[in-house]
Design an enzyme around this catalytic site. Sequence first.
Site, mmCIF file in Angstrom:
data_model
loop_
_atom_site.group_PDB
_atom_site.id
_atom_site.type_symbol
_atom_site.label_atom_id
_atom_site.label_comp_id
_atom_site.label_asym_id
_atom_site.label_seq_id
_atom_site.Cartn_x
_atom_site.Cartn_y
_atom_site.Cartn_z
ATOM 1 N N GLY A 143 6.146 -16.181 -2.761
ATOM 2 C CA GLY A 143 7.436 -15.538 -2.552
ATOM 3 C C GLY A 143 7.763 -14.413 -3.505
ATOM 4 O O GLY A 143 8.929 -14.096 -3.717
ATOM 5 N N SER A 144 6.731 -13.772 -4.072
ATOM 6 C CA SER A 144 6.984 -12.710 -5.054
ATOM 7 C C SER A 144 6.670 -11.322 -4.509
ATOM 8 O O SER A 144 6.746 -10.335 -5.232
ATOM 9 C CB SER A 144 6.148 -12.964 -6.314
ATOM 10 N N SER A 148 1.241 -13.516 -0.455
ATOM 11 C CA SER A 148 0.628 -14.849 -0.528
ATOM 12 C C SER A 148 0.474 -15.493 0.843
ATOM 13 O O SER A 148 -0.524 -16.173 1.111
ATOM 14 C CB SER A 148 1.435 -15.765 -1.458
ATOM 15 N N GLU A 193 0.763 -15.109 10.656
ATOM 16 C CA GLU A 193 1.884 -14.440 9.988
ATOM 17 C C GLU A 193 3.136 -14.446 10.865
ATOM 18 O O GLU A 193 4.259 -14.534 10.359
ATOM 19 C CB GLU A 193 1.492 -12.996 9.648
ATOM 20 N N ASP A 204 0.279 -6.693 5.601
ATOM 21 C CA ASP A 204 -0.234 -7.628 4.595
ATOM 22 C C ASP A 204 -1.555 -8.253 5.025
ATOM 23 O O ASP A 204 -2.503 -8.324 4.235
ATOM 24 C CB ASP A 204 0.788 -8.738 4.326
#
Length: 378
Positions: A143-144, A148, A193, A204
């Site tokens: 969650g940064s 991920s 995703e 991503d």
Amino acid sequence: MEVKARAPGKIILAGEHAVVHGSTAVAAAIDLYTYVTLRFPLPSAENNDRLTLQLKDISLEFSWSLARIKEAIPYDSSTLCRSTPASCSEETLKSIAVLVEEQNLPKEKMWLSSGISTFLWLYTRIIGFNPATVVINSELPYGSGLGSSAALCVALTAALLASSISEKTRGNGWSSLDETNLELLNKWAFEGEKIIHGKPSGIDNTVSAYGNMIKFCSGEITRLQSNMPLRMLITNTRVGRNTKALVSGVSQRAVRHPDAMKSVFNAVDSISKELAAIIQSKDETSVTEKEERIKELMEMNQGLLLSMGVSHSSIEAVILTTVKHKLVSKLTGAGGGGCVLTLLPTGTVVDKVVEELESSGFQCFTALIGGNGAQICY
């Protein structure tokens, strides 16, 4: 049999937020990975009628009997086709959600539920109802903004697809997939995703699958070939952010100040295009000179992100700390917290700046930019 796969996280080098308004953005893989190990039991082994998922870095394990999975997930042999990626229907997703609920996730870990649902969908669609233990661990903070979830989808899909590769074509050590399998892998990962994010851009998973760098604009993704080494310090502020609210805030500002914000977005577009050109350049310009140009572009990009209203006191604290060490930083991703990139020119020693940042409660990683994408190992 055991199969391993790994997939990298990603950073946005330039263009976040402005890309929503038609500007170009540049993203790159980083050498921080999510790892997936897939173990198939022998027919004579115990527990050869179960599917087990182990999340090593957060010390959680989930297990389902194959009979229960078959009962919950509508099965039609015609839908099991690893070569034809398919979307998960709402009906099937509801059935999978029941399987996840039965595992009694701790309340503070409920954010994992969409990832576990993705695991069950990808596994059953690509492998079918076969027993296995799947072990996942990651170097990426969740969650940064470092991709991920995409790295999970890509690494998991790579392991699942690799399990059916002929022994004759298997290499030694970590090896990349060929273009055909990479394309298939990327499509399946994108379906994963979609379960996690609803309407992802595909950026991503594409960076994680193919590695290196990409340029994207108005939905079109172009793979880039980096011709210079880049090293970054990535600082996780540990401040959570609401991406949807931040994106909405930029859009509202663009409505209130259309001419000014149009100029901001145009400037970001120019920065992204120049950055991509520098990174791909094969001319005789020295690495030091290229790094100086990239530093200036990052500094300008951060100023424009500040004018969009997406910075945060934690981000500014990181920037002020790195400036003291004559380093240039910018936020990456949504902003409002999340992670900050700091360019590390050739020969930079980071010990002191890392010590200062970590003493302020931040988490630091050093990473090479633009490396390998998904890889498999037997």
